[in-house]
Motif scaffolding. Structure first.
Motif, mmCIF file in Angstrom:
data_model
loop_
_atom_site.group_PDB
_atom_site.id
_atom_site.type_symbol
_atom_site.label_atom_id
_atom_site.label_comp_id
_atom_site.label_asym_id
_atom_site.label_seq_id
_atom_site.Cartn_x
_atom_site.Cartn_y
_atom_site.Cartn_z
ATOM 1 N N VAL A 113 -9.509 39.131 48.147
ATOM 2 C CA VAL A 113 -8.051 39.012 48.232
ATOM 3 C C VAL A 113 -7.488 39.986 47.211
ATOM 4 C CG1 VAL A 113 -6.066 37.495 47.815
ATOM 5 C CG2 VAL A 113 -8.102 36.576 48.922
ATOM 6 N N GLU A 114 -6.448 40.713 47.590
ATOM 7 C CA GLU A 114 -5.809 41.659 46.669
ATOM 8 C C GLU A 114 -4.345 41.306 46.469
ATOM 9 O OE1 GLU A 114 -7.354 45.951 46.556
ATOM 10 O OE2 GLU A 114 -7.162 45.501 48.700
ATOM 11 N N GLY A 115 -3.788 41.728 45.325
ATOM 12 C CA GLY A 115 -2.361 41.597 45.062
ATOM 13 C C GLY A 115 -1.916 40.217 44.617
ATOM 14 N N TYR A 116 -2.824 39.397 44.144
ATOM 15 C CA TYR A 116 -2.486 38.034 43.727
ATOM 16 C C TYR A 116 -1.710 38.032 42.424
ATOM 17 C CZ TYR A 116 -3.174 33.315 41.901
ATOM 18 O OH TYR A 116 -2.981 32.065 41.362
ATOM 19 N N ARG A 117 -0.822 37.054 42.304
ATOM 20 C CA ARG A 117 -0.102 36.757 41.060
ATOM 21 C C ARG A 117 -0.115 35.246 40.883
ATOM 22 N NH1 ARG A 117 5.440 35.548 39.197
ATOM 23 N NH2 ARG A 117 5.718 36.570 37.187
ATOM 24 N N GLY A 118 -0.475 34.776 39.697
ATOM 25 C CA GLY A 118 -0.515 33.342 39.483
ATOM 26 C C GLY A 118 -0.388 32.971 38.021
ATOM 27 N N LEU A 119 -0.025 31.721 37.797
ATOM 28 C CA LEU A 119 0.139 31.203 36.445
ATOM 29 C C LEU A 119 -1.212 30.752 35.901
ATOM 30 C CD1 LEU A 119 2.369 30.571 34.346
ATOM 31 C CD2 LEU A 119 2.471 28.267 35.328
ATOM 32 N N ARG A 120 -1.493 31.088 34.653
ATOM 33 C CA ARG A 120 -2.729 30.694 34.002
ATOM 34 C C ARG A 120 -2.422 30.139 32.619
ATOM 35 N NH1 ARG A 120 -3.826 30.813 38.354
ATOM 36 N NH2 ARG A 120 -5.588 31.707 39.446
ATOM 37 N N GLU A 121 -3.429 29.514 32.020
ATOM 38 C CA GLU A 121 -3.272 28.896 30.715
ATOM 39 C C GLU A 121 -4.453 29.274 29.831
ATOM 40 O OE1 GLU A 121 -1.340 24.797 29.980
ATOM 41 O OE2 GLU A 121 -3.480 24.423 30.314
ATOM 42 N N SER A 122 -4.154 29.705 28.614
ATOM 43 C CA SER A 122 -5.223 30.107 27.689
ATOM 44 C C SER A 122 -5.848 28.882 27.035
ATOM 45 C CB SER A 122 -4.665 31.036 26.612
ATOM 46 O OG SER A 122 -3.944 30.298 25.653
ATOM 47 N N GLY A 123 -6.948 29.110 26.358
ATOM 48 C CA GLY A 123 -7.601 28.047 25.607
ATOM 49 C C GLY A 123 -6.725 27.505 24.495
ATOM 50 N N ALA A 124 -5.740 28.292 24.070
ATOM 51 C CA ALA A 124 -4.802 27.873 23.029
ATOM 52 C C ALA A 124 -3.566 27.184 23.620
ATOM 53 C CB ALA A 124 -4.381 29.084 22.190
ATOM 54 N N GLY A 125 -3.534 27.044 24.958
ATOM 55 C CA GLY A 125 -2.406 26.372 25.607
ATOM 56 C C GLY A 125 -1.248 27.280 25.996
ATOM 57 N N ARG A 126 -1.361 28.584 25.746
ATOM 58 C CA ARG A 126 -0.299 29.530 26.104
ATOM 59 C C ARG A 126 -0.353 29.810 27.600
ATOM 60 N NH1 ARG A 126 -0.197 34.985 26.922
ATOM 61 N NH2 ARG A 126 -2.370 35.167 26.283
ATOM 62 N N ARG A 127 0.783 29.744 28.258
ATOM 63 C CA ARG A 127 0.856 30.042 29.695
ATOM 64 C C ARG A 127 1.301 31.482 29.897
ATOM 65 N NH1 ARG A 127 2.556 24.600 32.911
ATOM 66 N NH2 ARG A 127 0.914 23.349 31.962
ATOM 67 N N PHE A 128 0.727 32.121 30.927
ATOM 68 C CA PHE A 128 1.039 33.511 31.221
ATOM 69 C C PHE A 128 0.783 33.779 32.697
ATOM 70 C CE2 PHE A 128 -3.281 33.065 29.764
ATOM 71 C CZ PHE A 128 -4.030 33.809 30.646
ATOM 72 N N TRP A 129 1.394 34.836 33.185
ATOM 73 C CA TRP A 129 1.195 35.262 34.570
ATOM 74 C C TRP A 129 0.092 36.314 34.616
ATOM 75 C CZ3 TRP A 129 3.359 32.603 38.323
ATOM 76 C CH2 TRP A 129 4.521 31.890 38.057
ATOM 77 N N ILE A 130 -0.822 36.151 35.558
ATOM 78 C CA ILE A 130 -1.761 37.234 35.849
ATOM 79 C C ILE A 130 -1.219 37.929 37.088
ATOM 80 C CG2 ILE A 130 -3.744 36.206 34.700
ATOM 81 C CD1 ILE A 130 -4.764 35.287 37.490
#
Length: 158
Positions: A113-130
């Motif tokens: 799959v190409e072109g995906y965008r999604g919300l993720r969460e770091s081990g420190a609890g910070r949320r970010f978009w990939i």
């Protein structure tokens, strides 16, 4: 489609790099690491110096991470030791895990799959978009699926 679980003992494992790069090239018709010789030098560049994040998970029923380059480790705030064996579902916030599961199933069925965008969460609890993400199956030349991998070309704060 036959699947088989794989593990990676070292981030510089050239056999794993061959599977990672070879699968990417077969499915997407382009190398994962352009302009770098294959083998140990390419595996080292991907792990230490790549400007993009690369993650890989095994093919278990509840997949765990088996690889994360330095860029992915910085992005997700996990060391190599913390990443290896971490259930990959934990990379997404709880509310977004169903969408992540559907995406991974789509990649498994289509090969990538190409072109995906999604919300993720770091081990420190910070949320970010990939963003600008490609997910592909780690597939041996005989068709055996060993897991899945992702390249994350950009990311931003949520």
């Amino acid at each position: 489609m036959r699947t088989d679980v794989i593990s990676v003992s070292s981030p510089l494992d050239t056999a794993f790099f061959t599977l990672l790069n070879g699968s990417h090239e077969r499915l997407l018709d382009r190398p994962l690491v352009p302009d770098v010789p294959s083998g140990a030098e390419a595996a080292s560049w991907l792990y230490h110096d790549a400007p993009f994040a690369v993650l890989a998970q095994d093919a278990a029923d509840d997949p765990v991470f088996i690889y994360a380059n330095n860029a992915a480790q910085r992005l997700f705030a996990y060391s190599w030791e913390e990443f290896r064996g971490l259930p990959s579902r934990l990379s997404a916030p709880v509310a977004d895990r169903s969408a992540r599961d559907r995406l991974m199933a789509e990649a498994m069925g289509n090969g990538y799959v190409e072109g995906y965008r999604g919300l993720r969460e770091s081990g420190a609890g910070r949320r970010f978009w990939i963003e600008d993400v490609t997910i592909w199956n780690l597939t041996e030349t005989d068709g055996t699926v060993r897991g899945q991998a992702a390249i994350i070309r950009s990311w931003s704060d949520a």
